[in-house]
Enzyme design. Structure first.
Site, PDB file in Angstrom:
ATOM      1  N   CYS A  89       1.887  36.226  58.309  1.00 31.00           N
ATOM      2  CA  CYS A  89       2.437  36.582  59.602  1.00 31.00           C
ATOM      3  C   CYS A  89       1.524  38.019  60.340  1.00 31.00           C
ATOM      4  O   CYS A  89       0.538  37.754  60.680  1.00 31.00           O
ATOM      5  CB  CYS A  89       3.920  37.243  59.377  1.00 31.00           C
ATOM      6  SG  CYS A  89       4.934  37.082  61.021  1.00 31.00           S
ATOM      7  N   HIS A 180       6.462  33.668  56.385  1.00 33.84           N
ATOM      8  CA  HIS A 180       6.737  34.532  54.979  1.00 33.84           C
ATOM      9  C   HIS A 180       6.837  33.652  53.800  1.00 33.84           C
ATOM     10  O   HIS A 180       8.218  33.299  53.343  1.00 33.84           O
ATOM     11  CB  HIS A 180       7.804  35.369  55.298  1.00 33.84           C
ATOM     12  CG  HIS A 180       7.643  36.292  56.312  1.00 33.84           C
ATOM     13  ND1 HIS A 180       7.483  37.643  55.893  1.00 33.84           N
ATOM     14  CD2 HIS A 180       7.651  36.297  57.698  1.00 33.84           C
ATOM     15  CE1 HIS A 180       7.187  38.391  57.080  1.00 33.84           C
ATOM     16  NE2 HIS A 180       7.080  37.520  57.882  1.00 33.84           N
ATOM     17  N   GLU A 182       6.604  34.620  50.893  1.00 35.92           N
ATOM     18  CA  GLU A 182       7.378  35.477  49.715  1.00 35.92           C
ATOM     19  C   GLU A 182       8.948  35.397  49.723  1.00 35.92           C
ATOM     20  O   GLU A 182       9.419  35.709  48.912  1.00 35.92           O
ATOM     21  CB  GLU A 182       6.760  36.839  49.663  1.00 35.92           C
ATOM     22  CG  GLU A 182       7.535  37.873  50.975  1.00 35.92           C
ATOM     23  CD  GLU A 182       6.651  37.104  52.279  1.00 35.92           C
ATOM     24  OE1 GLU A 182       6.075  36.357  52.594  1.00 35.92           O
ATOM     25  OE2 GLU A 182       7.164  38.037  53.261  1.00 35.92           O
TER      26      GLU A 182
HETATM   27  N1  GLN Z   1       5.298  40.038  65.223  1.00 34.64           N
HETATM   28  C1  GLN Z   1       4.781  40.811  64.546  1.00 34.64           C
HETATM   29  C2  GLN Z   1       3.321  41.431  65.292  1.00 34.64           C
HETATM   30  O1  GLN Z   1       2.790  41.002  66.043  1.00 34.64           O
HETATM   31  C3  GLN Z   1       4.472  39.889  63.025  1.00 34.64           C
HETATM   32  C4  GLN Z   1       5.843  39.598  62.624  1.00 34.64           C
HETATM   33  C5  GLN Z   1       5.880  39.635  61.244  1.00 34.64           C
HETATM   34  O2  GLN Z   1       4.985  39.968  60.408  1.00 34.64           O
HETATM   35  N2  GLN Z   1       7.008  39.161  60.619  1.00 34.64           N
HETATM   36  O3  GLN Z   1       2.490  42.195  64.369  1.00 34.64           O
END
Ligand code: GLN
Length: 210
Positions: A89, A180, A182
């Site tokens: 992410c 995610h 995890e």
């Molecule tokens: N929206 C976050 C970003 O732009 C990422 C979201 C996340 O890691 N769950 O950094």
């Protein structure tokens, strides 16, 4: 005595988890379950003793602000160029060569363009199940304000898609997911990364330290 790499026993790699923000404890537990020794990394000097690294989810702008202090970003840039790194992410955003919506600095090792918050606002989080190239059938994926990988270079292998866009990718010693892993109980994604680290270790010159 010669010691050909293929006859060495399966090692327990030491894999760091960048523990600045985000769900680093869940990653550490997932790594343990996948056969690695997790090490929480909070200072640049702690990058020295690890074989691989996970950059967790969180807020990529917050990561950048923290990392820009005390030369951490430069140490991390050097690490990710040389050693296995898995970004999930926000971590995926940090690894990409290009970030949009809006553009921001990154570590530039994953040949991809990543659009931040591509699925809408904070409330737009979801759990989906998608097919994957990983053995064992469809995989649960938890998305939280997820980015979208909108473009990948030729060397990037796509291991899973969502709506036609890559969500799990691999490029040499780099792995990235827009979800995610995890937060699900399925450990196949972490196992894949631990295996990538083991492969990388097997290919290192016997003198060890690189
Ligand atoms: N929206 C976050 C970003 O732009 C990422 C979201 C996340 O890691 N769950 O950094």
């Amino acid at each position: 005595m010669t010691n050909p790499p293929e006859t060495q026993p399966a090692s327990i790699p030491r894999i760091g988890v960048l523990a600045i923000q985000g769900d680093y404890d869940a990653h550490a537990e997932a790594l343990r379950e996948a056969g690695a020794e997790p090490i929480l990394v909070r200072k640049p000097e702690e990058l020295a003793g690890i074989d691989g690294l996970i950059i967790p989810g969180g807020e990529s702008t917050t990561f950048l602000k923290f990392l820009e202090r005390g030369g951490f970003l430069d140490s991390l840039r050097d690490f990710v160029r040389r050693k296995p790194t898995f970004g999930t992410c926000a971590g995926c955003i940090l690894l990409a060569t290009e970030v949009t919506h809006p553009p921001q600095a990154s570590l530039g090792v994953l040949d991809a363009t990543v659009e931040r918050n591509a699925y809408g606002r904070q409330i737009d989080s979801s759990i989906q199940t998608s097919d994957t190239e990983l053995p064992g059938g469809p995989l649960e994926m938890v998305y939280i304000r997820a980015p979208r990988i909108v473009k990948t270079g030729e060397g990037v292998q796509v291991l899973a898609h969502r709506d036609g866009f890559p969500v799990l990718v691999e490029q040499g010693h780099i792995m990235a997911a827009t979800f995610h892993p995890e937060l699900s109980s399925d450990r196949r994604v972490h196992e894949r990364f631990v295996e990538l680290v083991r492969d990388w270790l097997r290919r290192q010159p016997r003198s060890g330290k690189s």
